[in-house]
Design an enzyme around this catalytic site. Structure first.
Site, short mmCIF file in Angstrom:
data_model
loop_
_atom_site.label_atom_id
_atom_site.label_comp_id
_atom_site.label_asym_id
_atom_site.label_seq_id
_atom_site.Cartn_x
_atom_site.Cartn_y
_atom_site.Cartn_z
N ARG A 292 -3.12 -53.94 -27.99
CA ARG A 292 -2.99 -54.54 -26.37
C ARG A 292 -1.10 -53.30 -26.28
NH1 ARG A 292 2.41 -55.32 -27.17
NH2 ARG A 292 2.43 -55.18 -25.13
N CYS B 261 8.19 -56.93 -22.05
CA CYS B 261 7.27 -57.51 -22.42
C CYS B 261 7.28 -56.24 -23.46
CB CYS B 261 6.45 -57.08 -21.66
SG CYS B 261 4.63 -57.14 -22.30
N SER C 242 6.55 -52.47 -24.39
CA SER C 242 6.53 -51.48 -23.78
C SER C 242 6.87 -50.25 -25.09
CB SER C 242 7.24 -50.98 -22.64
OG SER C 242 6.74 -49.53 -22.29
N ALA D 240 6.64 -46.94 -24.52
CA ALA D 240 7.61 -45.79 -23.91
C ALA D 240 8.93 -46.23 -23.91
CB ALA D 240 7.09 -46.10 -22.51
N ASP E 285 2.00 -50.29 -16.70
CA ASP E 285 0.36 -50.70 -16.71
C ASP E 285 -0.41 -49.83 -16.10
OD1 ASP E 285 1.68 -53.05 -17.63
OD2 ASP E 285 -0.56 -52.59 -18.85
N LYS F 187 -1.15 -43.50 -17.36
CA LYS F 187 -0.58 -44.63 -15.97
C LYS F 187 -0.69 -44.61 -14.93
CE LYS F 187 1.19 -46.48 -20.74
NZ LYS F 187 1.85 -46.36 -20.83
P1 RI2 Z 1 3.53 -48.72 -23.35
C1 RI2 Z 1 1.84 -53.91 -21.69
O1 RI2 Z 1 0.90 -54.92 -21.03
C2 RI2 Z 1 2.67 -54.52 -21.06
O2 RI2 Z 1 2.74 -54.88 -19.83
C3 RI2 Z 1 3.61 -53.30 -20.92
O3 RI2 Z 1 5.01 -53.13 -20.70
C4 RI2 Z 1 2.92 -52.20 -20.54
O4 RI2 Z 1 1.42 -52.83 -21.37
C5 RI2 Z 1 2.99 -51.07 -21.43
O5 RI2 Z 1 3.51 -50.82 -22.57
P2 RI2 Z 1 -0.29 -55.96 -22.42
O6 RI2 Z 1 -1.65 -55.34 -23.02
O7 RI2 Z 1 1.90 -48.76 -22.76
O8 RI2 Z 1 0.86 -56.25 -22.54
O9 RI2 Z 1 4.91 -48.69 -22.95
O10 RI2 Z 1 -0.40 -57.12 -21.45
O11 RI2 Z 1 2.92 -49.35 -24.68
#
Ligand code: RI2
Length: 330
Positions: free
Chosen positions: A31, A144, A146, A148, A213, A249
Site C-alpha cells: 500500500r 495516514c 505517506s 513523501a 494518491d 501522482k
Molecule cells: P505515499 C496512501 O493510500 C495514503 O492515502 C497516503 O497518503 C498515500 O497513499 C500516499 O502515500 P493507501 O494505499 O505514496 O494507504 O506518499 O490507501 O507513500
C-alpha cells in the site's frame, strides 16, 4: 525486491506472479501510492523476464495483459496507471521504431528500473525541498502513512530541527500506527491521536503535511479519507496545509475532464461480520479517499519544486503534455 515476492513458489508463471502482485495491492499488503506504483512496475519487469512470447507482437500482448491486471488492482492512486504508462509508452515507441523481441524485453526492464529509481529519488528530493519550509520547534500534524510526507518530516529532523508530530490513527486501517513506528524509530517526538481529535489539537499545530494518491488538474488533492476534514480544520485555524506529492501522482486524465474514482472498500474493514449479522440491513460505507479542494491547500511539494495547487496544470502539461494519449497501452 520487496517482501511481496517472498511467498511465491519458484514455478509460478509470470501471469500468476502478476496476479499475485495485483492481489497484494488490492488487499493492501502492498500500500501507499508510491509503493503501489513501484510494485506494479516490478510486475512489468517480471513479465519482460519471464514471458514466453515468440515474437514482438506476442510479447506486447503479454505486457498489455499484465498492465491491465495491475491497473485494475486499485482505482484511485493515479501513480499506478502513471507508472504502467511510463513503461508502456516507451516500450511501444521502441516497437514502432523497429526494436526486436529481446530489445523490447531489455527496454521494459531498463525503463521499469528507471521509474522505480526515479520514484525513490523524487521522495528524497521532496524531503530536501519540503524540509526548507519546516522551522525548528514546529508542531506538525500528519494523516495516514505517506512516504513523501514522512520524507519531509524526517529530513527536517535529521537537519537538527526539533519537531513534534501529531499522527492520526487513520481509521479504518490504522496506517497511522505505521507512521508512529517510523517516527519513533527516527527518535522524533510523536503523539498518536484518534482522527476525530484533529480539530481539538489544531490550535497548537504549525503545519499539516500529508501525501497524495492523486492530484487533479485544478489542484484538488485526493488522499486518505479524512484529509479534507483536516484541511478544513487547518483552514479555519489559519494553519498551513502542505501536500507532498511526486509528479507521477498528478492525473493527466483530469485535464481531459475525467474524474478520479474514489475507491469504496469492504464494510468489514469498518465493522466485523458479527455486527453486520446483528444489524441486518445497515449499510456500512467505507470510502478510502476524499477530495481536498485547492482553496484549503497552501502548497504542493513536488520533486520539481514547490507549487501552489493552482499550478498543478503546469506540472501536468510539462510532464504529460496537453493531450491525454489514447494509445492502446493496456
Ligand atoms: P505515499 C496512501 O493510500 C495514503 O492515502 C497516503 O497518503 C498515500 O497513499 C500516499 O502515500 P493507501 O494505499 O505514496 O494507504 O506518499 O490507501 O507513500
Amino acid at each position: 525486491m520487496g517482501a511481496v515476492f517472498q511467498f511465491w513458489g519458484e514455478k509460478l508463471s509470470f501471469l500468476r506472479k502478476v496476479e499475485k502482485i495485483a492481489e497484494d495491492i488490492k488487499t493492501m499488503r502492498v500500500r501507499g501510492a508510491a509503493r503501489i506504483a513501484r510494485t506494479a512496475v516490478e510486475g512489468l519487469i517480471i513479465t519482460a523476464e519471464e514471458s514466453e512470447a515468440k515474437n514482438e507482437e506476442e510479447y506486447l500482448k503479454d505486457l498489455k495483459i499484465s498492465s491491465k491486471i495491475l491497473v485494475s488492482a486499485r482505482p484511485t492512486a493515479v501513480s499506478l496507471p502513471n507508472g504502467i504508462r511510463y513503461v508502456m509508452k516507451r516500450v511501444l515507441k521502441a516497437y514502432r521504431d523497429g526494436a526486436k523481441l529481446e530489445e523490447l524485453r531489455e527496454e521494459t526492464i531498463r525503463v521499469g528500473r528507471e521509474f522505480i529509481q526515479n520514484s525513490f529519488k523524487a521522495i528524497e528530493k521532496i524531503g530536501e525541498i519540503g524540509a526548507r519550509r519546516i522551522r525548528d520547534g514546529d508542531v506538525i500534524l500528519t494523516h495516514c502513512n505517506s512516504s513523501a510526507a514522512l520524507s519531509v518530516i524526517i529530513t527536517a529532523h535529521r537537519q537538527g530541527k526539533k519537531i513534534t508530530v501529531y499522527a492520526t490513527e487513520t481509521r479504518p486501517r490504522f496506517q497511522g500506527h505505521i507512521t508512529v513506528e517510523r517516527l519513533v524509530r527516527e527518535g522524533i517526538d510523536v503523539r498518536l491521536i484518534v482522527d476525530s481529535a484533529v480539530n481539538y489539537y489544531m490550535d497548537g499545530v504549525d503545519k499539516v503535511i500529508v501525501g497524495a494518491d492523486a492530484v487533479a488538474s485544478n489542484g484538488a488533492v485526493v488522499n486518505k479519507i479524512g484529509t479534507s476534514l483536516i484541511a478544513a480544520s487547518a483552514y479555519l485555524s489559519g494553519v498551513n496545509f502542505f501536500v507532498a506529492a511526486e509528479t507521477y501522482k498528478f492525473s493527466p486524465e483530469t485535464t481531459a475532464g475525467r474524474l478520479i474514482e474514489i475507491e469504496q472498500r469492504d464494510p468489514t474493514e469498518v465493522v466485523d461480520r458479527e455486527f453486520l449479522k446483528k444489524n441486518k440491513g445497515v449499510k456500512v460505507l467505507n470510502p478510502a479517499f476524499d477530495v481536498t479542494p485547492p482553496q484549503h491547500i497552501d502548497l504542493i511539494i513536488t520533486e520539481r519544486g514547490i507549487i501552489p495547487p493552482q499550478a498543478a496544470i503546469i506540472i501536468l502539461t510539462e510532464v504529460f503534455g496537453w493531450f491525454v494519449e489514447e494509445e492502446d497501452m493496456y
